[in-house]
Design an enzyme around this catalytic site. Structure first.
Site, PDB file in Angstrom:
ATOM      1  N   ARG A 116      -3.727   0.605  14.021  1.00  9.23           N
ATOM      2  CA  ARG A 116      -2.937   1.071  12.883  1.00  9.23           C
ATOM      3  C   ARG A 116      -1.506   0.536  12.983  1.00  9.23           C
ATOM      4  O   ARG A 116      -0.874   0.191  11.994  1.00  9.23           O
ATOM      5  CB  ARG A 116      -2.907   2.603  12.813  1.00  9.23           C
ATOM      6  CG  ARG A 116      -2.197   3.134  11.552  1.00  9.23           C
ATOM      7  CD  ARG A 116      -2.006   4.644  11.547  1.00  9.23           C
ATOM      8  NE  ARG A 116      -1.049   5.057  12.555  1.00  9.23           N
ATOM      9  CZ  ARG A 116      -1.332   5.822  13.603  1.00  9.23           C
ATOM     10  NH1 ARG A 116      -2.557   6.266  13.811  1.00  9.23           N
ATOM     11  NH2 ARG A 116      -0.401   6.145  14.476  1.00  9.23           N
ATOM     12  N   TYR A 123       3.541  -1.173 -14.671  1.00 12.64           N
ATOM     13  CA  TYR A 123       2.093  -0.971 -14.469  1.00 12.64           C
ATOM     14  C   TYR A 123       1.745   0.525 -14.511  1.00 12.64           C
ATOM     15  O   TYR A 123       2.476   1.359 -13.962  1.00 12.64           O
ATOM     16  CB  TYR A 123       1.700  -1.594 -13.120  1.00 12.64           C
ATOM     17  CG  TYR A 123       0.369  -1.139 -12.568  1.00 12.64           C
ATOM     18  CD1 TYR A 123      -0.815  -1.360 -13.273  1.00 12.64           C
ATOM     19  CD2 TYR A 123       0.295  -0.488 -11.343  1.00 12.64           C
ATOM     20  CE1 TYR A 123      -2.033  -0.935 -12.764  1.00 12.64           C
ATOM     21  CE2 TYR A 123      -0.916  -0.072 -10.823  1.00 12.64           C
ATOM     22  CZ  TYR A 123      -2.075  -0.296 -11.547  1.00 12.64           C
ATOM     23  OH  TYR A 123      -3.273   0.128 -11.046  1.00 12.64           O
ATOM     24  N   ASP A 179       7.905  -6.412  -8.517  1.00 18.36           N
ATOM     25  CA  ASP A 179       6.454  -6.547  -8.445  1.00 18.36           C
ATOM     26  C   ASP A 179       6.111  -7.929  -8.989  1.00 18.36           C
ATOM     27  O   ASP A 179       6.264  -8.202 -10.182  1.00 18.36           O
ATOM     28  CB  ASP A 179       5.783  -5.440  -9.276  1.00 18.36           C
ATOM     29  CG  ASP A 179       4.274  -5.456  -9.151  1.00 18.36           C
ATOM     30  OD1 ASP A 179       3.703  -6.532  -8.860  1.00 18.36           O
ATOM     31  OD2 ASP A 179       3.642  -4.411  -9.378  1.00 18.36           O
ATOM     32  N   LYS A 212      -5.247  -8.739  -6.543  1.00 27.21           N
ATOM     33  CA  LYS A 212      -5.242  -9.667  -7.671  1.00 27.21           C
ATOM     34  C   LYS A 212      -5.229 -11.127  -7.190  1.00 27.21           C
ATOM     35  O   LYS A 212      -6.132 -11.548  -6.485  1.00 27.21           O
ATOM     36  CB  LYS A 212      -4.065  -9.340  -8.587  1.00 27.21           C
ATOM     37  CG  LYS A 212      -3.877  -7.838  -8.896  1.00 27.21           C
ATOM     38  CD  LYS A 212      -5.114  -7.168  -9.481  1.00 27.21           C
ATOM     39  CE  LYS A 212      -4.847  -5.784 -10.057  1.00 27.21           C
ATOM     40  NZ  LYS A 212      -4.370  -4.761  -9.097  1.00 27.21           N
TER      41      LYS A 212
END
Length: 388
Positions: free
Chosen positions: A53, A105, A177, A202
């Protein structure tokens, strides 16, 4: 010692940055590191990794590559684009104000309006078509400005350089972004952004088979905060997802070139169609911010939005007739995807909010894939004829 590829071209960095052959076997593709824990030579003495992690070799490989492509110093990967948003917002603290572009978004809007207030963070939304509009919206406690350029789904641009100047003069951080453009067509850090974020789901991964996010920065201080939160909040991507996304990056340059080539051809076709009332694509001379796009982008991307004549009934007839282009949410994959924001990706907005942003029932968003260009245009042409 790992080679520094920062002075090499984009395609070279996409293939080689962080992707050194395995020193033990010589494997050209580094092995996927699935181990959750790492052997220590003495208590607290390790080779840079102790628990997956906190850090994983495959993840570091991916983070190094994205940072290089964004002309940044540090990359920090997360389990989704939304978890990037949550982590970045965790940096600012209760009592802070965040300023966001108004047509952000839908998932980001949801976080800003439904989750951030619970943590004592207030968000205002402002139309940033004119960069100077930011001045009146900034508050004494504004710690962060969050923008997209182009925005989703109306493809409005923000002048990143000008907004960065206003933001920094106020003492706040600018987050951009960059999902729609990818690092290939735009590098916001070079325009003054403090943090660049992506939904890796994406274009960066590009194959519709990984959900992931990433943040990139040049600031050591911001990087230290982000990695602390990455480890503490724990929204880390799996090693396998990092492996897949790193593999996707290798073809990012050639994919983006084809996405843009196809998108421009589709946009020009749609502009000539009698049943299409508006085509929104920054690469078209008809886009009101075409000149700005040419100054801060090196290309125009693969996203096209357009408005159809008629009603949602006509839109649904059109969608039902498509054969190659798939009706589905998301974007940025090799396959072409189409959706209706008003009833899909932006359905969480109120009708009034959608109307204010121009997200009407007949606004259609297309993520243009890398299929044969003529096939895509023919698919759209047949479906549009069927719709009326």
């Amino acid at each position: 010692m790992a080679h520094n590829y920062d002075n090499n071209g984009f395609g070279t960095r996409a293939i080689h940055a962080g992707q050194e052959p395995d020193p033990t076997t010589g494997a050209v593709i580094p092995p996927l590191s699935l181990s959750t824990t790492f052997k220590q030579s003495a208590a607290g003495v390790h080779k840079g990794f102790d628990y997956s992690r906190s850090g994983n070799p495959t993840r570091v490989n991916f983070e190094t590559a994205v940072a290089s492509l964004e002309k940044g110093k540090h990359g920090v990967a997360f389990s989704s684009g939304s978890s990037v948003t949550a982590t970045v917002l965790s940096m600012v603290g209760a009592g802070s104000h965040v300023l966001s572009v108004n047509d952000v978004y839908g998932g980001t809007y949801r976080y800003f309006t439904k989750v951030a207030p619970v943590n004592g963070i207030e968000t205002s939304f402002v139309d940033l078509k004119e960069a100077a509009s930011i001045k009146e919206a900034l508050k004494p406690n504004t710690k962060l400005v969050w923008i997209e350029s182009p925005t989703n789904p109306t493809l409005r641009l923000a002048d990143i350089k000008a907004i960065a100047e206003y933001t920094h003069a106020h003492g706040a951080l600018l987050v951009v972004d960059n999902t729609f453009m990818s690092p290939y067509f735009q590098n916001p850090l070079l325009l003054g952004a403090d943090i660049v974020v992506h939904s890796v789901t994406k274009y960066i991964n590009g194959h519709s088979d990984v959900v992931m996010g990433v943040a990139v920065t040049n600031s050591d201080e911001i990087h230290e905060k982000l990695t602390f939160l990455q480890n503490s909040l724990g929204a880390v991507p799996s090693a396998f997802d990092c492996y897949l996304a790193r593999r996707g990056i290798m073809t990012l340059e050639v994919r983006m070139q084809r996405h843009e080539e196809n998108a421009l051809a589709v946009a020009r076709f749609l502009e000539t169609h009698a049943k299409v009332t508006e085509v929104i694509y920054p690469g078209l001379e008809s886009h009101p911010q075409h000149a700005l796009a040419k100054t801060q982008q090196t290309g125009f991307g693969g996203m096209v939005s357009f408005r159809m004549d008629g009603t949602l009934d006509n839109v649904n007839k059109f969608l039902g007739k498509l054969n190659i282009i798939t009706l589905a949410e998301s974007l940025g994959g090799v396959e072409s995807l189409i959706e209706v924001p008003a009833v899909m990706t932006h359905a969480s907005l109120s009708p009034e909010q959608r109307a204010a942003l121009g997200i009407t029932d007949t606004l259609v968003r297309v993520s243009i894939g890398i299929e044969n260009q003529n096939d895509l245009i023919q698919d759209l042409d047949i479906a549009l004829k069927f719709a009326y």
